[in-house]
Design a protein around this motif. Structure first.
Motif, PDB file in Angstrom:
ATOM      1  N   ALA A  31       0.824  -1.210   0.107  1.00  0.00           N
ATOM      2  CA  ALA A  31      -0.078  -0.173   0.140  1.00  0.00           C
ATOM      3  C   ALA A  31       1.057   1.131   0.023  1.00  0.00           C
ATOM      4  O   ALA A  31       1.802   1.246   0.855  1.00  0.00           O
ATOM      5  CB  ALA A  31      -0.949   0.093   1.369  1.00  0.00           C
ATOM      6  N   THR A  32       0.567   2.004  -0.922  1.00  0.00           N
ATOM      7  CA  THR A  32       1.561   3.304  -1.101  1.00  0.00           C
ATOM      8  C   THR A  32       0.679   4.531  -0.891  1.00  0.00           C
ATOM      9  O   THR A  32      -0.376   4.624  -1.748  1.00  0.00           O
ATOM     10  CB  THR A  32       2.390   3.222  -2.149  1.00  0.00           C
ATOM     11  N   ALA A  33       1.059   5.457  -0.017  1.00  0.00           N
ATOM     12  CA  ALA A  33       0.686   6.855  -0.345  1.00  0.00           C
ATOM     13  C   ALA A  33       1.449   7.738  -1.339  1.00  0.00           C
ATOM     14  O   ALA A  33       2.217   7.197  -1.806  1.00  0.00           O
ATOM     15  CB  ALA A  33       0.796   7.741   0.962  1.00  0.00           C
ATOM     16  N   MET A  38       3.587   7.286  -8.056  1.00  0.00           N
ATOM     17  CA  MET A  38       4.062   6.079  -6.782  1.00  0.00           C
ATOM     18  C   MET A  38       3.618   4.497  -7.047  1.00  0.00           C
ATOM     19  O   MET A  38       4.482   3.637  -6.910  1.00  0.00           O
ATOM     20  CB  MET A  38       3.868   6.320  -5.538  1.00  0.00           C
ATOM     21  N   VAL A  39       2.284   4.598  -7.421  1.00  0.00           N
ATOM     22  CA  VAL A  39       1.564   3.095  -7.715  1.00  0.00           C
ATOM     23  C   VAL A  39       2.281   2.442  -9.023  1.00  0.00           C
ATOM     24  O   VAL A  39       2.645   1.339  -8.977  1.00  0.00           O
ATOM     25  CB  VAL A  39       0.304   3.331  -7.888  1.00  0.00           C
ATOM     26  N   ASP A  40       2.463   3.443 -10.097  1.00  0.00           N
ATOM     27  CA  ASP A  40       2.780   2.899 -11.289  1.00  0.00           C
ATOM     28  C   ASP A  40       4.280   2.343 -11.205  1.00  0.00           C
ATOM     29  O   ASP A  40       4.792   1.361 -11.732  1.00  0.00           O
ATOM     30  CB  ASP A  40       2.807   4.084 -12.186  1.00  0.00           C
ATOM     31  N   TYR A  41       5.099   3.068 -10.434  1.00  0.00           N
ATOM     32  CA  TYR A  41       6.364   2.570 -10.078  1.00  0.00           C
ATOM     33  C   TYR A  41       6.345   1.320  -9.398  1.00  0.00           C
ATOM     34  O   TYR A  41       7.397   0.408 -10.172  1.00  0.00           O
ATOM     35  CB  TYR A  41       7.133   3.562  -8.948  1.00  0.00           C
ATOM     36  N   GLY A  63      -2.874   2.228  -4.375  1.00  0.00           N
ATOM     37  CA  GLY A  63      -2.539   3.679  -3.913  1.00  0.00           C
ATOM     38  C   GLY A  63      -3.464   4.087  -3.016  1.00  0.00           C
ATOM     39  O   GLY A  63      -4.777   3.841  -3.338  1.00  0.00           O
ATOM     40  N   THR A  64      -3.215   4.875  -1.762  1.00  0.00           N
ATOM     41  CA  THR A  64      -4.512   5.344  -0.874  1.00  0.00           C
ATOM     42  C   THR A  64      -4.390   6.588  -1.153  1.00  0.00           C
ATOM     43  O   THR A  64      -5.232   7.430  -0.346  1.00  0.00           O
ATOM     44  CB  THR A  64      -3.875   5.075   0.595  1.00  0.00           C
ATOM     45  N   GLY A  65      -3.726   7.513  -2.109  1.00  0.00           N
ATOM     46  CA  GLY A  65      -4.155   9.034  -2.353  1.00  0.00           C
ATOM     47  C   GLY A  65      -2.868   9.825  -1.848  1.00  0.00           C
ATOM     48  O   GLY A  65      -1.933   9.264  -1.311  1.00  0.00           O
TER      49      GLY A  65
END
Length: 382
Positions: A31-33, A38-41, A63-65
């Protein structure tokens, strides 16, 4: 709302993990903020690298935003799982902002893992030990460092200011040539204001550490009065991108920017080669993003292996630095050998690792940070 209901709502609305299919795959939940990049990476670059080295493992990322709100969703999720008494939690690796890293440690939600991975000794920066006054040493590994600096047009400014004092003098001689967004619509302006308080109010070391003491702020009224006077000679920009855009069009000749955003725009040809960077004394703040492992991660061992890969010199060089123009989370000396000379020169020619260590500051702890923003609104913007 009951704990179980709250847990279900957070799981469904915030993270959206799907049900694991009946297969032999082991799923590592990340899970990434942060922004979509960031998600794509993780999804398109880092995750596939890990999967290739771990047959039978699937990296699932959500992603959490952006901003602190994204990190707070992770804090809420893990808090709810802790309160439910679940023995196994469904986030294995989380990427959070600095403030959330401290909150997670204080709540007892994290595994102390850094000494167990082979890259743990490659980070010595203060932000790996202190998160806005909270001791996080051992619980976090910086993914990267995002730093603010002063961008300037080198065709018009041969010797940029080296300090806030010199910047004030320059702006008096060059009215409206310096631009920033105040504390609205972008953190580059907020960072500049925080640096101003470090220069003329209270130093960064005191404001970035506990205990909070309102009495520390007794000299700030003079600093804000000086900033209000300074603002008479500046041009206000519409935000982070607005500052860069106005620099590129020649509407201003100097202003605070995020270093990674600056170099990304330069790579895209949106910023002319004449625009360069300087980090002025006593410094300006930036912040890391942290890799953390929840205390009861279902795949705790795999999570540590994932972070070891993510913070390895090669991945930091090719992923963090080369793809995103972020400063590496581990010490730069370990990354240099993994980068081509042109990339290293681009990122560190104008702001050296020594400059970064000396003048790259942390943001204040939350109560001081809130007081700085309130003081700006009441004493500078009025």
């Amino acid at each position: 709302m009951s704990v179980n209901t709250k847990l279900a709502v957070i799981a469904a609305l915030c993270l959206g993990y799907g049900v694991q299919t009946a297969s032999a795959e082991t799923v590592l939940n990340v899970a990434t903020a942060g922004d979509q990049n960031m998600v794509d990476y993780v999804k398109t670059w880092l995750g596939p690298k890990f999967e290739a080295a771990h047959p039978g493992v699937k990296v699932q990322v959500v992603g959490t935003g952006p901003g602190d709100a994204g990190s707070n969703k992770i804090v809420e999720k893990l808090t709810a799982q802790q309160q439910s008494g679940a023995k196994s939690w469904d986030i294995d690796v989380a990427v959070v902002h600095q403030a959330a890293g401290g909150q997670l440690v204080e709540k007892g939600l994290l595994e102390k893992y850094r000494s167990s991975i082979n890259t743990g000794s490659m980070v010595t920066a203060g932000n790996a030990k202190n998160a806005l006054g909270v001791n996080v040493d051992g619980y976090v590994m910086p993914m990267f460092l995002s730093q603010t600096a002063i961008a300037y047009n080198s065709d018009l400014i041969k010797t940029p200011p080296k300090s806030y004092d010199e910047l004030v003098q320059w702006s008096q001689k060059n009215p409206q040539a310096f631009g920033y967004n105040g504390i609205k619509n972008g953190m580059s302006g907020v960072s500049f204001v925080v640096g101003w308080i470090y220069a003329y109010g209270t130093d960064a070391a005191r404001l970035s550490a506990l205990p909070y003491d309102k009495g520390v702020e007794k000299s700030w009224s003079q600093a804000f009065a000086r900033l209000k006077e300074f603002n008479k000679n500046v041009t206000f920009t519409p935000g982070n991108a607005g500052t860069l855009d106005m620099l590129s069009r020649g509407e201003i000749t100097m202003g605070p920017v995020w270093v990674d955003m600056f170099y990304s725009w330069k790579d895209q040809g949106k910023v002319p080669p004449s625009i360069k960077l300087a980090l002025i004394s006593p410094g300006m703040p930036g912040q890391p993003m942290y890799y953390v492992v929840p205390a009861h991660a279902a795949q705790g061992k795999l999570a540590q292996e994932f972070i070891a890969l993510a913070t390895s010199p090669e991945v930091q060089a090719q992923g963090i630095v080369k793809q995103f123009n972020w400063y590496p989370g581990i010490d730069a000396k370990y990354v240099k050998a993994k980068l081509d000379a042109a990339t290293w020169q681009k990122l560190f020619a104008e702001i050296s690792p020594d400059d970064l260590a000396k003048y790259g500051k942390s943001f204040p702890i939350t109560p001081y940070f809130d007081d700085i923003k309130e003081g700006y609104e009441s004493q500078v913007s009025n």
